[in-house]
Design a protein around this motif. Structure first.
Motif, short mmCIF file in Angstrom:
data_model
loop_
_atom_site.label_atom_id
_atom_site.label_comp_id
_atom_site.label_asym_id
_atom_site.label_seq_id
_atom_site.Cartn_x
_atom_site.Cartn_y
_atom_site.Cartn_z
N LEU A 77 0.79 -1.30 -0.03
CA LEU A 77 -0.05 -0.19 -0.06
C LEU A 77 0.87 1.26 0.02
CD1 LEU A 77 -2.52 -0.99 2.66
CD2 LEU A 77 -2.85 -0.98 -0.01
N ARG A 78 0.49 2.29 -0.72
CA ARG A 78 1.24 3.44 -0.82
C ARG A 78 0.78 4.37 0.51
NH1 ARG A 78 -0.85 4.99 -6.64
NH2 ARG A 78 0.46 6.77 -6.61
N GLN A 79 1.88 5.06 0.70
CA GLN A 79 1.76 6.08 1.92
C GLN A 79 2.31 7.34 1.62
OE1 GLN A 79 0.48 4.42 5.39
NE2 GLN A 79 0.15 2.99 3.29
N PHE A 80 1.58 8.27 1.73
CA PHE A 80 1.92 9.57 0.90
C PHE A 80 2.43 10.42 2.41
CE2 PHE A 80 -1.17 7.47 -1.76
CZ PHE A 80 -0.60 7.75 -2.89
N ARG A 81 3.44 11.11 2.41
CA ARG A 81 4.09 12.04 3.21
C ARG A 81 3.77 13.19 3.09
NH1 ARG A 81 8.90 10.82 6.38
NH2 ARG A 81 9.68 9.26 4.87
N TYR A 82 3.27 13.81 4.30
CA TYR A 82 2.90 15.05 4.29
C TYR A 82 3.44 16.04 5.75
CZ TYR A 82 -0.61 14.78 0.53
OH TYR A 82 -1.12 14.58 -0.62
N LEU A 83 4.10 17.20 5.42
CA LEU A 83 4.78 17.77 6.61
C LEU A 83 4.14 19.29 6.69
CD1 LEU A 83 8.52 16.85 5.87
CD2 LEU A 83 6.99 15.80 7.42
N ARG A 84 4.05 19.70 7.78
CA ARG A 84 3.44 21.05 8.07
C ARG A 84 4.53 21.65 8.96
NH1 ARG A 84 1.70 25.63 9.21
NH2 ARG A 84 -0.41 26.13 9.00
N PHE A 85 5.42 22.82 8.45
CA PHE A 85 6.30 23.64 9.16
C PHE A 85 5.59 24.73 9.74
CE2 PHE A 85 8.65 21.09 5.91
CZ PHE A 85 9.46 20.53 6.59
N LEU A 86 6.00 24.44 11.30
CA LEU A 86 5.21 25.70 11.99
C LEU A 86 5.96 27.25 11.81
CD1 LEU A 86 4.31 23.94 15.26
CD2 LEU A 86 3.44 23.73 13.05
N LYS A 87 7.22 26.81 11.35
CA LYS A 87 7.86 28.38 10.76
C LYS A 87 8.56 27.88 9.38
CE LYS A 87 8.27 30.90 15.18
NZ LYS A 87 9.22 31.62 16.13
N PRO A 88 8.73 28.78 8.66
CA PRO A 88 9.37 28.43 7.33
C PRO A 88 10.85 27.99 7.29
CG PRO A 88 7.84 30.30 6.87
CD PRO A 88 7.92 30.12 8.45
N ARG A 89 11.33 28.51 8.38
CA ARG A 89 12.81 28.27 8.54
C ARG A 89 13.09 26.90 9.05
NH1 ARG A 89 11.96 31.34 13.52
NH2 ARG A 89 12.70 30.25 14.90
N PHE A 90 12.12 26.06 9.40
CA PHE A 90 12.26 25.01 9.98
C PHE A 90 12.41 23.92 8.97
CE2 PHE A 90 9.91 26.16 13.90
CZ PHE A 90 10.97 26.79 14.35
N ALA A 91 12.18 24.11 7.87
CA ALA A 91 12.02 23.45 6.63
C ALA A 91 13.48 23.27 5.92
CB ALA A 91 11.10 23.92 5.44
N LYS A 92 14.58 24.28 6.53
CA LYS A 92 15.63 24.13 5.61
C LYS A 92 16.43 22.72 5.63
CE LYS A 92 16.83 28.90 6.84
NZ LYS A 92 17.89 29.67 7.41
N GLY A 93 16.29 22.01 6.91
CA GLY A 93 16.79 20.56 6.78
C GLY A 93 15.91 19.49 6.53
N CYS A 94 15.10 19.81 5.84
CA CYS A 94 13.79 18.42 5.22
C CYS A 94 14.77 17.66 4.46
CB CYS A 94 12.92 19.21 4.73
SG CYS A 94 11.68 17.77 4.13
N ARG A 95 15.02 16.44 4.71
CA ARG A 95 15.69 15.45 3.67
C ARG A 95 14.81 15.10 2.66
NH1 ARG A 95 20.31 14.19 6.59
NH2 ARG A 95 20.01 14.29 8.92
N TYR A 96 13.78 15.29 2.61
CA TYR A 96 12.87 15.08 1.57
C TYR A 96 12.21 16.26 0.76
CZ TYR A 96 12.63 10.43 3.66
OH TYR A 96 12.90 9.18 4.36
#
Length: 225
Positions: free
Chosen positions: A194-213
């Motif tokens: 089964l396919r699993q779709f990953r969603y992320l919600r960053f509470l501040k835009p700067r927190f997305a900097k280190g996202c590996r995906y």
């Protein structure tokens, strides 16, 4: 929404967000678990949930959201570099009644995130997975401001109408009743990819900097991997 009673420092704790017409409120774990077992498609609760929220319209509870750790609690750094265990949450379970108005799911998500900002100020980002079994590939997260970060295939076993994650079969340390049940009945079980779709919600835009995906365009119902 705040606790009407102040503490010794004359501070009041946030207990919910919204108003009488629509609100998300912290509720007891036992009540949340009872409602999820009765109504969620999985019929299962997740023991690592730590924040339990009820969705109310006027005096009626119409939904439950449960946030907590991922299946591997220490895996946060593999998603966003440098994330400590106290700096993320995963939406483990969400159920809303069919009686709730249209768009209530995305509204409940938005209200819950505003509450998390108050009661869990160390949290930098939230993760959730849309399960292929639910259809629509996570449109509720798309409407609630989450970004999409790809998919992976999850292996599940279906036995006597129930679904079991493959980790219960492969992880020799899993000795609970569900692990014992699927191992004993594996010869009768049906294997599903089964396919699993990953969603992320960053509470501040700067927190997305280190996202590996990397963030990707939203998948649609006619999307193919």
């Amino acid at each position: 929404m705040f606790d009407p009673f102040a503490d010794l420092l004359n501070q009041r704790e946030a207990i919910g967000f919204g108003n009488q017409a629509f609100r998300v409120v912290i509720i007891d774990r036992l009540l949340a678990n009872e409602i999820i077992r009765a109504n969620h498609y999985s019929k299962r609760v997740y023991s690592a949930s730590t924040l339990h929220l009820g969705v109310y319209i006027d005096a009626n509870m119409v939904g439950v959201l449960q946030y907590g750790f991922a299946m591997n609690p220490a895996s946060a750094d593999s998603v966003v570099a440098g994330t400590a265990m106290s700096e993320y949450l995963e939406l483990n379970r969400m159920w809303l009644s069919d009686a709730a108005p249209r768009n209530s799911e995305s509204r409940a998500l938005a209200f819950s995130i505003r509450l998390i900002r108050r009661v869990r100020p160390t949290v930098k980002w939230i993760q959730s997975f849309a399960d292929e079994r639910c259809g629509l590939f996570g449109t509720v997260y798309q409407a609630a401001g989450f970004s999409y970060h790809g998919e992976h295939i999850g292996i599940f076993w279906e036995l006597d109408g129930d679904f079991y994650h493959n980790s219960l079969v492969t992880n020799g340390k899993s000795g609970g009743p569900r692990a014992m049940a699927i191992r004993a009945g594996l010869d009768r079980a049906t294997r599903h990819k089964l396919r699993q779709f990953r969603y992320l919600r960053f509470l501040k835009p700067r927190f997305a900097k280190g996202c590996r995906y990397p963030a990707l365009p939203f998948p649609k119902p006619d999307y193919a991997p």
